[in-house]
Design a protein around this motif. Structure first.
Motif, short mmCIF file in Angstrom:
data_model
loop_
_atom_site.label_atom_id
_atom_site.label_comp_id
_atom_site.label_asym_id
_atom_site.label_seq_id
_atom_site.Cartn_x
_atom_site.Cartn_y
_atom_site.Cartn_z
N LEU A 93 -5.66 1.89 -5.19
CA LEU A 93 -5.11 2.14 -3.86
C LEU A 93 -6.23 2.20 -2.83
CD1 LEU A 93 -2.75 2.88 -2.00
CD2 LEU A 93 -3.05 5.26 -2.70
N ILE A 126 -4.26 -1.77 -10.15
CA ILE A 126 -2.87 -1.28 -10.15
C ILE A 126 -2.14 -1.82 -11.38
CG2 ILE A 126 -0.68 -1.33 -8.89
CD1 ILE A 126 -2.85 0.46 -7.63
N ILE A 157 0.83 -1.20 0.00
CA ILE A 157 0.00 0.00 0.00
C ILE A 157 0.87 1.25 0.00
CG2 ILE A 157 -1.61 1.35 1.42
CD1 ILE A 157 -2.92 -1.35 2.19
N VAL A 176 2.47 1.72 -3.47
CA VAL A 176 1.48 2.18 -4.45
C VAL A 176 1.20 3.66 -4.24
CG1 VAL A 176 -0.93 1.98 -5.19
CG2 VAL A 176 0.44 -0.07 -4.86
N ALA A 177 1.11 4.09 -2.98
CA ALA A 177 0.88 5.51 -2.69
C ALA A 177 2.04 6.36 -3.22
CB ALA A 177 0.69 5.72 -1.19
#
Length: 196
Positions: free
Chosen positions: A108, A133, A31, A34-35
């Protein structure tokens, strides 16, 4: 056995098994990465200046010339660049990389919601987030590749700007995290044990 002991045992029997520490850590790192990729991609798309070649700065939204006083003269009319097909070819490139950011934000969100609100659909939310994603990777990589093909006559390795490399790294992170998300989901919840 007392009534309180029986109630406690029933509550413990219906309780779902706790996640392992490393599974939670890996999901949290996915996470986080991805952020970071979403931020990098957003910066790259918003700035949009991806290539510096022969005193000219080519971007998604602007074409700039560098004068002798190091002052940028920018225009949104990409036809001034005298590159065949630039103004038309930049439209799908802009669309792909912008849509990649939007898709990544939704992915996300699904990844985070699947971890915060653990319910019967958490596994599906995580899988769908990982697929989004990966979709963001495809859009972002297609945009980066299309830009490189469109600007093939002006490309130099040192001519790519920092914002181009931000988009390149974001695409790479989207790929790694999408694949990792699907993989961690498949090894922690084998299909034979899942009741849908």
């Amino acid at each position: 056995m007392t009534a309180i002991g029986a109630q406690a045992q029933r509550l413990l029997a219906h309780r779902s098994p706790q996640k392992a520490f490393f599974e939670t850590l890996i999901r949290s790192l996915i996470i986080l990465c991805v952020a970071i990729a979403v931020v990098l991609s957003s910066i790259s798309v918003c700035d949009g200046r991806w290539l510096l070649a022969r005193g000219e700065l080519f971007g998604l939204w602007h074409f700039c010339t560098v004068s002798n006083g190091s002052v940028l003269k920018c225009s949104t009319d990409l036809g001034l660049a005298n590159v065949e097909g630039l103004s038309v070819g930049m439209i799908p490139i802009r669309s792909m990389v912008s849509f990649a950011v939007v898709v990544a934000i939704f992915g996300l969100e699904l990844l985070m919601v699947s971890q915060v609100c653990e319910d019967a659909n958490s596994r599906r939310k995580w899988s769908m987030g990982s697929v989004l994603i990966l979709g963001s990777f495809l859009l972002s990589a297609a945009g980066v590749l299309s830009f490189s093909i469109l600007m093939k006559d002006h490309l130099t390795f040192m001519g790519f700007t920092l914002t181009y490399w931000c988009e390149f790294i974001a695409a790479f992170l989207f790929f790694l995290n999408g694949i990792s998300g699907l993989h961690i989901n498949s090894i922690t919840h084998p299909r034979s044990r899942v009741c849908l």
